[in-house]
Design a protein around this motif. Sequence first.
Motif: not given
Length: 386
Positions: A343-361
């Motif tokens: 029940g924790v909402a975070v955002v996958p980094g790849d929705v922010f484009g190149a360089g965001g893969n493998g991260h969370l915002r």
Amino acid sequence: MRFELSDRVQTVPPSGIRRFFEIAEERDDVISLGVGEPDFATPWAARDAAITSLEQGKTSYTANRGKRELREAISDYVADRFELGYDPDEEIIVTAGASEAVDLAFRAFVDPGDTVAIAQPSYISYEPGVVFAGGDVLPVPTTEEDDFRLTVEALEAAGADEADTLVLCYPNNPTGAIMTEADLEPVAEFVREHDLTVLSDEIYAELTYDGNEHVSIATLPGMRERTIVFNGFSKAHAMTGLRLGYALGPADAIAAMNKIHQYTMLSAPTTAQHAALEALDSCDGDVREMVSQYDRRRRFVLSRFREIGMDVFEAKGAFYCFPEVPEGFTAEEFAEEVLREQGVAVVPGDVFGAGGNGHLRISYATGLEDLREALARIEAFVEEHT
């Protein structure tokens, strides 16, 4: 009857952030670390000014470019805080949020076939805005090895020397990265050498930490005449719902943006403009207190991710951090599973484009108690699955 959708609209996918919010909204046990919105209320003095303006019946249109009194206040504010000098009559436009200002710039300056280089990871609206204007997007990935700062090497590798426009966002959404004057100088030299225009989103300019002060690329030699600066009241003044932003730039550029603005929005919300005037006049202390609270939360979140064993970038600005997902997960898998199981909402980094893969915002624009609970749930998830 079925509407025939334009190719531009069909090209752009739905927001990757909204999908996770919609899932979270179906449950009442979710802690959201995904929303890029202050959890603070708008400072009371600004709210009171808005209420008073309504009581006095000040509900008519303002000038297209915004109330002159507000443009004067913005001119004084950016000069005092960021050493930016702009004429309130010809070089400032007040908009319905900074997002409208960005959209106006794309429509005013991007022709079909123009190439727009976007330093990524970046705010999700830039790329669709370019597509809607008919331009071609050129991603310029930044990396954690470079502290997610834009470098000349990254620009050259992406082929940005052939671009028409460069889009920047520092302090950065989603990484929390900043760029110092020393970081910006070689980028400015590249821009001048290759005759690019710059759209610089500085909505998080007030939110810097560890003694860092925001520097606008427009203050560097030869950059003012080729740069549009975006800012607003949503983040530092906690006025997201009041929808008020502004753009700064050369007179001819602002006139072009105003031409579109007057045919679409007409003018920014009048009540919000009265609130913004008071915010600039008397709410500096409220802003400093909010920034202090964000910094406290930032340090807590960074330390907890390290305790959990997740590598995390040392964010220096905005109100986001950008941890790496543990081995064995994609960012989207991690985000979906931690939402479903904990029940924790975070955002996958790849929705922010190149360089965001493998991260969370991760947004820390929420209270410490919720942050403590959310990080405890993430820790339990990681312990179970790694």
